[in-house]
Design a protein around this motif. Structure first.
Motif, short mmCIF file in Angstrom:
data_model
loop_
_atom_site.label_atom_id
_atom_site.label_comp_id
_atom_site.label_asym_id
_atom_site.label_seq_id
_atom_site.Cartn_x
_atom_site.Cartn_y
_atom_site.Cartn_z
N UNK A 9 -17.94 -40.19 12.40
CA UNK A 9 -18.24 -41.49 13.00
C UNK A 9 -17.36 -42.58 12.40
N UNK A 10 -17.13 -42.49 11.11
CA UNK A 10 -16.28 -43.48 10.45
C UNK A 10 -14.86 -43.41 10.99
N UNK A 11 -14.38 -42.20 11.24
CA UNK A 11 -13.06 -42.03 11.84
C UNK A 11 -13.01 -42.68 13.21
N UNK A 12 -14.05 -42.46 14.02
CA UNK A 12 -14.11 -43.06 15.36
C UNK A 12 -14.12 -44.60 15.28
N UNK A 13 -14.88 -45.13 14.32
CA UNK A 13 -14.94 -46.59 14.16
C UNK A 13 -13.57 -47.16 13.79
N UNK A 14 -12.88 -46.48 12.90
CA UNK A 14 -11.55 -46.95 12.51
C UNK A 14 -10.57 -46.84 13.67
N UNK A 15 -10.71 -45.78 14.48
CA UNK A 15 -9.86 -45.66 15.66
C UNK A 15 -10.09 -46.81 16.63
N UNK A 16 -11.36 -47.15 16.83
CA UNK A 16 -11.68 -48.28 17.71
C UNK A 16 -11.12 -49.58 17.15
N UNK A 17 -11.22 -49.74 15.83
CA UNK A 17 -10.68 -50.95 15.19
C UNK A 17 -9.16 -51.02 15.37
N UNK A 18 -8.49 -49.89 15.24
CA UNK A 18 -7.04 -49.84 15.43
C UNK A 18 -6.68 -50.21 16.87
N UNK A 19 -7.45 -49.71 17.83
CA UNK A 19 -7.22 -50.09 19.22
C UNK A 19 -7.41 -51.60 19.41
N UNK A 38 -0.06 -49.07 17.80
CA UNK A 38 0.18 -47.88 18.61
C UNK A 38 0.53 -46.69 17.71
N UNK A 39 1.40 -46.92 16.73
CA UNK A 39 1.79 -45.87 15.80
C UNK A 39 0.58 -45.35 15.02
N UNK A 40 -0.23 -46.28 14.51
CA UNK A 40 -1.40 -45.89 13.71
C UNK A 40 -2.38 -45.07 14.54
N UNK A 41 -2.65 -45.51 15.77
CA UNK A 41 -3.59 -44.77 16.61
C UNK A 41 -3.03 -43.38 16.93
N UNK A 42 -1.73 -43.29 17.17
CA UNK A 42 -1.11 -41.99 17.43
C UNK A 42 -1.30 -41.03 16.27
N UNK A 43 -1.20 -41.54 15.05
CA UNK A 43 -1.40 -40.69 13.87
C UNK A 43 -2.85 -40.21 13.80
N UNK A 44 -3.80 -41.06 14.18
CA UNK A 44 -5.21 -40.66 14.08
C UNK A 44 -5.58 -39.55 15.04
N UNK A 45 -4.85 -39.43 16.16
CA UNK A 45 -5.17 -38.35 17.11
C UNK A 45 -4.38 -37.09 16.80
N UNK A 63 -8.99 -35.56 7.69
CA UNK A 63 -8.85 -36.43 8.86
C UNK A 63 -9.23 -37.87 8.50
N UNK A 64 -10.29 -38.02 7.71
CA UNK A 64 -10.71 -39.35 7.26
C UNK A 64 -9.64 -39.98 6.37
#
Length: 205
Positions: A9-19, A38-45, A63-64
């Motif tokens: 969930x923390x990973x998802x929250x950070x992904x949303x924050x990056x978006x 864009x670069x940061x979000x690409x790394x998270x996926x 992943x975290x």
């Protein structure tokens, strides 16, 4: 090492924050914030892509770790790199541990997979340090090139570079991250090594 659903969930929250940060960059026409978002979000996926396309399953803690590193970098582009003196040091240290982890895990997996390869502990320590520093130097060159290109084009730089003194300090923190992984990587990255080893074994069958 599984550390529970809360990490996911923390990973998802950070992904949303990056978006959200990426959207801010788009709305404000801040090229640096947008591109780094864009670069940061690409790394998270990337962990999901590796799992789907290459059957490399990274554990939740790794992943975290990856997501936190790029998340802090993306936030820094909003102004923290300029306003908080230690923010750049923090992101370099965390990013360096990731780079060192990649170098360590790959080399260790090759070591265990092939009888023709043997990396003594002392060599592994030096290898991780040099691998991380080489990557750090490459990153500093990219920062310098990005800054120079931005001045020529007349836009804000995509990457921030503050001069030679800043580069030297960045490399010191890169080295510190490498040392941390070289000293403690065996336990933290053991599952990642096993995942890579399984992948190598499948390819050799």
């Amino acid at each position: 090492m599984k550390i529970g659903i809360s990490s996911s969930r923390l990973v998802r929250l950070m992904q949303l924050a990056i978006l959200g940060i990426t959207f801010v960059g788009l709305v404000t026409r801040n090229v640096g914030v947008f591109v780094n978002g864009v670069f940061a979000f690409g790394i998270t996926v990337l962990p999901g892509v590796l799992r789907r396309d290459y059957r490399l399953s990274l554990d939740t803690s790794l992943t975290l770790w990856i997501t936190a590193a790029v998340f802090l970098h993306a936030i820094g582009m909003l102004g923290l790199y300029d306003e908080v003196w230690w923010w750049d040091h923090l992101t370099h240290l965390l990013s360096a541990t990731l780079v060192a982890g990649v170098g360590y895990s790959t080399a260790r997996a090759f070591d265990e997979h092939s009888d023709a390869v043997f990396f003594p502990p002392r060599f592994m320590f030096v290898y991780v340090l040099l691998f991380t520093l080489a990557s750090g130097v490459l990153w500093e060159v990219l920062e310098f090139a990005a800054r120079g290109s931005a001045h020529i084009i007349g836009v804000k730089p995509v990457l921030i570079q503050y001069g030679l003194d800043d580069t030297i300090v960045d490399l010191i923190f890169d080295a510190a991250g490498a040392v941390l992984v070289a000293l403690f990587g065996t336990s933290v990255l053991s599952e990642t090594v096993e995942t890579l080893l399984a992948r190598f074994s499948r390819e050799s069958d």
